[in-house]
Design a protein around this motif. Structure first.
Motif, PDB file in Angstrom:
ATOM      1  N   GLY A   9       0.820  -1.199   0.000  1.00 52.63           N
ATOM      2  CA  GLY A   9       0.000   0.000   0.000  1.00 52.63           C
ATOM      3  C   GLY A   9       0.858   1.256   0.000  1.00 52.63           C
ATOM      4  O   GLY A   9       2.080   1.200   0.131  1.00 52.63           O
ATOM      5  N   TRP A  36      -9.867 -10.043  -1.727  1.00 53.29           N
ATOM      6  CA  TRP A  36      -9.484  -8.709  -1.275  1.00 53.29           C
ATOM      7  C   TRP A  36     -10.749  -7.909  -0.986  1.00 53.29           C
ATOM      8  O   TRP A  36     -11.710  -7.930  -1.777  1.00 53.29           O
ATOM      9  N   ARG A  38     -12.028  -3.955   0.972  1.00 51.97           N
ATOM     10  CA  ARG A  38     -11.532  -2.646   1.381  1.00 51.97           C
ATOM     11  C   ARG A  38     -12.569  -1.955   2.244  1.00 51.97           C
ATOM     12  O   ARG A  38     -13.773  -2.253   2.168  1.00 51.97           O
ATOM     13  N   GLN A  39     -12.068  -1.042   3.065  1.00 54.78           N
ATOM     14  CA  GLN A  39     -12.952  -0.283   3.943  1.00 54.78           C
ATOM     15  C   GLN A  39     -12.464   1.149   4.015  1.00 54.78           C
ATOM     16  O   GLN A  39     -11.327   1.416   4.435  1.00 54.78           O
ATOM     17  N   ARG A  45     -17.109  -2.534   5.158  1.00 54.34           N
ATOM     18  CA  ARG A  45     -16.134  -3.273   4.363  1.00 54.34           C
ATOM     19  C   ARG A  45     -16.814  -3.790   3.102  1.00 54.34           C
ATOM     20  O   ARG A  45     -17.922  -4.324   3.171  1.00 54.34           O
ATOM     21  N   ASP A  90     -10.932   5.068  -4.599  1.00 56.89           N
ATOM     22  CA  ASP A  90     -10.324   3.787  -4.239  1.00 56.89           C
ATOM     23  C   ASP A  90      -9.577   3.870  -2.912  1.00 56.89           C
ATOM     24  O   ASP A  90      -9.092   2.851  -2.411  1.00 56.89           O
ATOM     25  N   ALA A  92      -8.734   3.603   0.698  1.00 53.52           N
ATOM     26  CA  ALA A  92      -9.297   2.731   1.734  1.00 53.52           C
ATOM     27  C   ALA A  92      -8.178   1.905   2.351  1.00 53.52           C
ATOM     28  O   ALA A  92      -7.051   1.891   1.839  1.00 53.52           O
ATOM     29  N   TYR A  94      -7.059  -1.786   2.606  1.00 52.37           N
ATOM     30  CA  TYR A  94      -7.305  -2.999   1.836  1.00 52.37           C
ATOM     31  C   TYR A  94      -6.908  -4.213   2.669  1.00 52.37           C
ATOM     32  O   TYR A  94      -5.807  -4.264   3.230  1.00 52.37           O
ATOM     33  N   TYR A  95      -7.823  -5.185   2.708  1.00 57.41           N
ATOM     34  CA  TYR A  95      -7.623  -6.394   3.501  1.00 57.41           C
ATOM     35  C   TYR A  95      -7.595  -7.626   2.608  1.00 57.41           C
ATOM     36  O   TYR A  95      -8.413  -7.775   1.695  1.00 57.41           O
ATOM     37  N   GLY A 121      -4.429  -5.450   7.146  1.00 62.36           N
ATOM     38  CA  GLY A 121      -4.794  -4.358   6.246  1.00 62.36           C
ATOM     39  C   GLY A 121      -3.613  -3.499   5.850  1.00 62.36           C
ATOM     40  O   GLY A 121      -2.618  -3.399   6.575  1.00 62.36           O
ATOM     41  N   GLN A 123      -2.928   0.439   3.934  1.00 58.02           N
ATOM     42  CA  GLN A 123      -3.588   1.669   3.511  1.00 58.02           C
ATOM     43  C   GLN A 123      -3.229   2.018   2.073  1.00 58.02           C
ATOM     44  O   GLN A 123      -2.046   2.022   1.698  1.00 58.02           O
TER      45      GLN A 123
END
Length: 128
Positions: A9, A36, A38-39, A45, A90, A92, A94-95, A121, A123
């Motif tokens: 990230g 994948w 994202r939040q 999420r 976009d 967020a 990301y997990y 996660g 960023q």
């Protein structure tokens, strides 16, 4: 148990690209399906992309189709998310997520509740 660790990230300008990586350990990599999510701040999420155990089937959210690509390297126990043409929306955390449910090699999963293991996660921030 599956341990997941995301990386890749960062801050990028609108229109730029990033590649996220997620290294998995603790279980035979080819036995897990991956996704994948994202939040963004103040939002729930949401699903981004998923890939089956075999890697032959993938699915993307409508918001990222044509821009993001999920892939996996079973030899490296790693799943990737290549993100192109990034937009400010976009932005967020990301997990990476993993599940060992079912037995199909071609099924991928899009709901957060279908996943049992999550990374911490990473960023992603896209500036306009």
């Amino acid at each position: 148990q599956v341990q997941l660790a995301e990386s890749g990230g960062g801050l990028v300008q609108s229109g730029g690209s990033l590649r996220l990586s997620c290294a998995a350990s603790g279980r035979t990599f080819s036995s897990i399906a991956l996704g994948w999510f994202r939040q963004a701040p103040g939002k729930e999420r949401e699903f981004v992309a998923a890939i089956s155990r075999s890697g032959t089937r993938t699915g993307n959210a409508d918001s990222v189709k044509g821009r993001f690509t999920i892939s996996r390297d079973n030899a490296k126990n790693t799943v990737y998310l290549q993100m192109n043409s990034l937009k400010p929306e976009d932005t967020a955390v990301y997990y990476c997520a993993a599940t060992n449910r079912g037995y199909s090699g071609i099924t991928y999963y899009v709901g957060p509740s279908e996943y049992d293991y999550w990374g911490q996660g990473t960023q992603v921030t896209v500036s306009s």
